[in-house]
Design an enzyme around this catalytic site. Structure first.
Site, PDB file in Angstrom:
ATOM      1  NE  ARG A 109      -3.839   0.639   2.036  1.00 25.67           N
ATOM      2  CZ  ARG A 109      -5.076   0.891   2.501  1.00 25.67           C
ATOM      3  NH1 ARG A 109      -5.267   1.773   3.442  1.00 25.67           N
ATOM      4  NH2 ARG A 109      -6.107   0.250   2.007  1.00 25.67           N
ATOM      5  CG  HIS A 136      -8.533   0.301  -2.868  1.00 26.66           C
ATOM      6  ND1 HIS A 136      -7.826  -0.834  -2.522  1.00 26.66           N
ATOM      7  CD2 HIS A 136      -9.149   0.728  -1.723  1.00 26.66           C
ATOM      8  CE1 HIS A 136      -7.998  -1.068  -1.233  1.00 26.66           C
ATOM      9  NE2 HIS A 136      -8.789  -0.145  -0.725  1.00 26.66           N
ATOM     10  CD  GLN A 139     -13.457  -1.393  -0.552  1.00 26.72           C
ATOM     11  OE1 GLN A 139     -12.689  -1.404   0.402  1.00 26.72           O
ATOM     12  NE2 GLN A 139     -14.710  -1.831  -0.462  1.00 26.72           N
ATOM     13  CG  ASP A 227     -13.413   6.795  -0.899  1.00 27.36           C
ATOM     14  OD1 ASP A 227     -13.459   6.571   0.326  1.00 27.36           O
ATOM     15  OD2 ASP A 227     -12.409   6.560  -1.595  1.00 27.36           O
ATOM     16  CB  CYS A 266     -14.178   1.698   0.201  1.00 26.49           C
ATOM     17  SG  CYS A 266     -13.288   3.267   0.256  1.00 26.49           S
ATOM     18  NE  ARG A 294     -10.551  -4.884   0.769  1.00 24.19           N
ATOM     19  CZ  ARG A 294      -9.787  -3.881   1.189  1.00 24.19           C
ATOM     20  NH1 ARG A 294     -10.331  -2.780   1.667  1.00 24.19           N
ATOM     21  NH2 ARG A 294      -8.470  -3.974   1.120  1.00 24.19           N
TER      22      ARG A 294
END
Length: 309
Positions: A109, A136, A139, A227, A266, A294
């Protein structure tokens, strides 16, 4: 020993895959979710090691991958970027080569997508994108699993995104092309997604609309997604929040979507900024199902990368 890098299964971006492969991963994710309480998974990755490197903070990515490895019989090691020599000037390439001698798979990440690509180019083990400023993908795989659990096949459905055209939105644009859903994105023009991402999706048959009006984007939509407005470490946070204030997902905006529309996010969420508490805590919200999924999707991604499925 010469490594055939073409045979390594990285999971970097949804656009790297065909729909059949991604659907294959999702089918296995659903099976793994159903089997979780039967103790039938504990040896699937016996003795395998995952190294996780985090340049940015993480809750869901870190915990879900660590639990996934434990439940599959493997082991996860987690590092803050500053804990490694990578934080003191060691090259990404050298880090990749060293880590490949110790572990079976690496998750990164980071801020720079180029850093992720460089790590994958020099690693002799699979690399997973745990989030970059560009995308991402883990996700969005969880989001699709969640949508289909609640509303059936996503093909032909209308997905509305309201807010910043950020990394998560860009992965959704790729997914829309690959899974056959309509994707409408409402955001200020200065926060539009990258043109090359939209162009790629349209070249691959994606039904993508970029607009300014959140009301037009959510009209009769089957899901409304947003988001956080401010990315970790963003120096322009105050200006960003002011710019995006008209894009808050509130009860009035949700009423313009389909009566059965799902609300998705998310996480982490900032109640009162990008979404009101009345929306995120409503029966239409599936944000915690997304968070749980996830775990199941990432188990399937790990198994795919390590050629167990």
């Amino acid at each position: 020993m010469e490594i055939n890098k073409k045979a390594i299964r990285h999971f970097l971006d949804l656009g790297d895959f065909d729909t059949v492969t991604l659907r294959h991963i999702l089918i296995h994710a659903a099976q793994l979710k159903a089997e979780r309480c039967q103790n039938s998974q504990t040896s699937l990755l016996n003795c395998k090691k995952l190294a996780m490197i985090f340049e940015k903070n993480s809750t869901r990515t870190r915990v879900s991958f660590e639990v996934a490895m434990a439940e599959l019989g493997g082991h996860a090691l987690s590092f803050n970027g500053n804990e490694l020599q990578l934080g003191r000037g060691e090259t990404v390439a050298d880090t990749a080569r060293v880590m490949s001698r110790y572990v079976d798979i690496i998750l990164l990440r980071c801020h720079s997508h180029d850093k992720l690509l460089e790590l994958a180019e020099n690693a002799s083990v699979p690399v997973i994108n745990g989030l970059t400023e560009y995308s991402h993908p883990c996700q969005i795989m969880a989001d699709i699993l969640t949508f289909e659990e609640h509303r059936g096949a996503i093909a032909g459905k209308t997905i509305a995104w309201v807010g910043d055209g950020n990394n998560v939105a860009q992965s959704w644009i790729m997914a829309a092309a690959l899974f056959g859903c309509k994707f409408r994105l409402a955001c200020p023009p200065s926060l539009n997604p990258l043109p090359e991402v939209v162009e790629w999706a349209k070249e691959h048959g994606g039904d993508i609309e970029i607009m300014e009006s959140p009301e037009n984007a959510v009209a009769a939509a089957d899901a409304v997604i947003t988001d956080t407005w401010v990315s970790m470490g963003d120096p322009n946070a105050e200006a960003q929040v002011a710019l995006l204030a008209p894009y808050r997902v509130n009860e009035a905006l949700m009423k313009k979507a389909s009566p059965k529309a799902l609300f998705m996010h998310c996480l982490p969420a900032h109640r009162g900024e990008e979404v009101t508490a009345g929306v995120i805590d409503s029966p239409q919200s599936v944000v915690f199902d997304e968070a749980e999924n996830r775990l199941h999707v990432q188990k399937a991604i790990l198994l795919w990368c390590l050629k167990r499925i």
